[in-house]
Design an enzyme around this catalytic site. Structure first.
Site, short mmCIF file in Angstrom:
data_model
loop_
_atom_site.label_atom_id
_atom_site.label_comp_id
_atom_site.label_asym_id
_atom_site.label_seq_id
_atom_site.Cartn_x
_atom_site.Cartn_y
_atom_site.Cartn_z
N ASP A 198 -9.50 8.48 1.43
CA ASP A 198 -8.88 7.55 0.50
C ASP A 198 -9.81 6.39 0.19
O ASP A 198 -9.41 5.22 0.20
CB ASP A 198 -7.55 7.03 1.08
CG ASP A 198 -6.62 6.49 -0.01
OD1 ASP A 198 -6.85 6.79 -1.20
OD2 ASP A 198 -5.66 5.78 0.32
N TYR B 36 1.45 3.24 2.42
CA TYR B 36 2.25 3.47 3.63
C TYR B 36 2.87 2.21 4.20
O TYR B 36 3.32 2.20 5.34
CB TYR B 36 1.37 4.16 4.69
CG TYR B 36 0.89 5.51 4.22
CD1 TYR B 36 1.77 6.58 4.11
CD2 TYR B 36 -0.42 5.68 3.82
CE1 TYR B 36 1.34 7.81 3.65
CE2 TYR B 36 -0.86 6.92 3.36
CZ TYR B 36 0.03 7.97 3.28
OH TYR B 36 -0.39 9.18 2.80
N GLY B 37 2.89 1.14 3.44
CA GLY B 37 3.54 -0.06 3.93
C GLY B 37 3.04 -1.30 3.23
O GLY B 37 2.17 -1.25 2.36
N SER B 38 3.61 -2.43 3.62
CA SER B 38 3.24 -3.72 3.05
C SER B 38 2.32 -4.45 4.01
O SER B 38 2.39 -4.26 5.23
CB SER B 38 4.50 -4.57 2.80
OG SER B 38 5.37 -3.88 1.92
N VAL B 39 1.44 -5.29 3.46
CA VAL B 39 0.49 -6.03 4.28
C VAL B 39 0.76 -7.53 4.11
O VAL B 39 0.88 -8.03 2.99
CB VAL B 39 -0.97 -5.71 3.89
CG1 VAL B 39 -1.94 -6.49 4.77
CG2 VAL B 39 -1.24 -4.22 3.99
N GLY C 106 0.82 -1.20 0.00
CA GLY C 106 0.00 0.00 0.00
C GLY C 106 0.85 1.25 0.00
O GLY C 106 2.08 1.20 -0.13
N LYS D 149 -0.05 -4.94 8.84
CA LYS D 149 0.53 -3.86 8.05
C LYS D 149 1.89 -3.50 8.65
O LYS D 149 2.00 -3.19 9.84
CB LYS D 149 -0.38 -2.63 8.04
CG LYS D 149 0.17 -1.50 7.18
CD LYS D 149 -0.69 -0.24 7.25
CE LYS D 149 -1.94 -0.40 6.45
NZ LYS D 149 -2.70 0.90 6.36
#
Length: 573
Positions: free
Chosen positions: A386, A274-277, A272, A290
């Site tokens: 968003d 702001y980071g990986s999930v 995403g 996350k």
């Protein structure tokens, strides 16, 4: 000579039908469900109001079941003072266009395969529902039935109307005393000429000026304690332990690392903004984790602030968090069916599980309810900023939950609807024009983005589309909104929608009710109006989608199992 006339065989089906009717009539009368109540008439089909239904739950009808039956939240339920055992259910009431009568919509999930659907519905709602349009269908466990409920909007001096089914021992005088209103007002509203001549089992309307009952107190509703602060770099001027939250679990980094197989690629669900999930199995449950760098403290705290305070069936649930010296982790409930966007745009997912029309409408309604909740029903209101199909997650039953609150902002009180943003954030294709031009984020900015989501649900296409250039042969990017709005301009109604039909997702294989698709298209068009004042609020969007779902379920029922679209995939209520 034999004077006894033999019955003609061709009349036998008619005779059997009549006998079934008599048995059915006897059943209704024996349970007190036969009544002559008619919904209140109305003329303004755009009118929506808040109404209340008086309901006396049976011992086996828990709060969760009542919420499901009436499609409401816990804070929509109040309790009658004293020992009457009644609860009052707040519902949006609207003037149904076809009937020109006030009704409220819900759905009922059949829990038995014995008897007839209409009998089960009438018994469950105890006189508060209109006769279901099911053509005496036999009950089928798991079937979802569209139900209309009696409700009313006041055109007089009162603020609310309560729908109330008369019981043994009730009278106009006792109701007037019980609800603190005059007998004259009840008699005038219901056209009662003789107050001693009221019918047990019939529905009457009680006018009120204030909300009935007291708030429903949940068991084990304890005040929450602040959570301990993880070790975040001291340059951050925001402390996590200053956030009032409701008991999120604090996990260790070692637990997070182990549950994701050391953040292996096979556990990676996606990346995403702001980071990986990652997928994880943590303390005996499936979770989504996350993973963010410590530089994303602001976004981390934004999600914590919202999700630790706000809880709703259509918002992803925050389970807990963890932190190391240079990374931050948020742990959420796991959405087994991935994001809505993946079903439209991920080639692997798209081919394996096409979403039926009913599923799409239900998903849209779920997401709308979640958005309406943070806009209007929380103690402090929020703008998500968003909204997009990749941030709408689907659980195992394809029910939708809004996720990713890293950009969410506090709106404040009802009349404080604008937030000035120093930097426009979000995703291109979903951004409202006024937000792009002046940086003001409002709830109507979210409504615009939701309109794009509706266009995606209809078309199966992304918010921006690559097309062949009109002047040069080089491909150019066009917004989905511009394409769908042009198609709607060339489709004046549901009977003449050839232009719109060219943009309907072919994966639905023409299995959809044309009028419902057209109505959703018009709703999406209203949501993406250039003037934010002219856009509906999410409450209005929820009502419109509820009506579209109701019509869609009725359309599916007419297929009578002769089509593969009758799949029973609208489950979970």
């Amino acid at each position: 000579m034999n004077l006894v006339r033999k019955p003609h065989l061709k009349n036998l089906p008619l005779l059997l039908h009549f006998l079934l009717f008599l048995l059915h009539f006897h059943f209704l009368c024996s349970y007190g469900y036969y009544y002559t109540t008619q919904p209140l008439r109305c003329t303004d089909t755009s009118r929506v109001c808040t109404s209340f239904l008086a309901f006396k739950p049976r011992p086996n009808q828990t709060l969760a079941l009542v919420q499901s039956m009436f499609d409401v939240l816990p804070n929509d339920v109040t309790v009658e003072e004293g020992m009457g055992g009644y609860i009052f259910i707040r519902k949006n009431c609207s003037c149904a266009a076809g009937m020109k009568k006030y009704v409220s919509n819900t759905t009922f999930t059949v829990k038995s395969s014995e008897g007839f659907v209409d009998d089960l519905v009438m018994k469950a709602y105890d006189g508060l529902s209109l006769w279901p349009n099911t053509s005496r269908r036999r009950a089928k466990n798991g079937a979802v039935i569209a139900v209309r409920l009696f409700c009313g909007c006041s055109s007089g001096p009162w603020n609310y109307m309560v729908s109330y089914v008369m019981r043994e021992g009730d009278s106009v005088a006792s109701l007037a005393s019980r609800f603190g209103v005059s007998m004259d007002s009840i008699e005038m509203l219901n056209g009662i000429k003789n107050p001693d001549n009221v019918t047990v089992g019939s529905l009457y309307y009680i006018p009120l000026n204030s909300v009935p009952g007291e708030p429903y107190s949940l068991k084990n509703d304890t005040s929450s304690a602040p959570i301990p602060a993880p070790s975040i770099d001291t340059h951050s001027d925001i402390r996590i332990d200053a956030i009032e939250v409701e008991n999120p679990v604090v996990f260790t980094f070692e637990e997070i690392f182990s549950s994701t197989d050391g953040f292996s690629d096979s556990n990676l669900l996606g990346n995403g903004t702001y980071g990986s999930v990652y997928y994880g199995f943590l303390r005996d449950q499936e979770v989504a984790i996350k993973r963010m760098t410590a530089t994303k403290t602001k976004e981390f705290l934004a999600e914590m602030k919202v999700l630790c305070k706000v809880h709703h069936a259509n918002l992803v649930e925050l389970i807990g968090y963890a932190a190391s010296h240079d990374e931050l982790f948020l742990i959420y409930e796991y959405a087994q069916k991935g994001s809505l966007g993946s079903h439209f745009h991920d080639t692997q997912t798209k081919g394996s599980s096409s979403l039926s029309w009913i599923m799409r409408v239900q998903i849209a309604l779920d997401a709308a309810r979640g958005l309406e909740y943070i806009h209007e029903h929380t103690k402090t209101h929020y703008v998500h900023r968003d909204i997009k199909t990749s941030n709408i997650l689907l659980d195992a039953s394809f029910r939708a939950k809004i996720s990713d609150f890293g950009l969410a902002k506090l709106v404040g009180k009802v009349n404080e609807g604008e937030i000035k943003c120093t930097k426009v954030v979000g995703t291109y294709g979903y951004l409202a024009p006024e937000y792009l031009s002046n940086g003001f984020a409002t709830t109507k900015s979210d409504v615009y983005a939701f309109g794009i989501v509706l266009f995606e649900i209809i078309s199966g296409k992304g918010a921006t589309i690559r097309t062949e250039g009109t002047v040069t042969k080089n491909p150019e990017r066009r917004s989905l909104a511009s394409i769908m709005l042009a198609a709607l301009r060339n489709s004046p109604d549901s009977m003449s929608m050839s232009s719109l039909r060219d943009h309907i997702d072919p994966n639905m294989m023409d299995l959809y009710p044309h009028d419902c698709v057209f109505k959703m298209g018009i709703l999406a068009k209203q949501c993406v109006d250039d003037d934010p004042i002219l856009r509906p609020d999410m409450k209005q969007v929820v009502i419109s989608l509820s009506q579209i779902l109701l019509s869609s379920i009725e359309w599916e029922a007419t297929l009578a199992g002769n089509s593969q679209v009758f799949s029973g995939l609208v489950q979970g209520r």
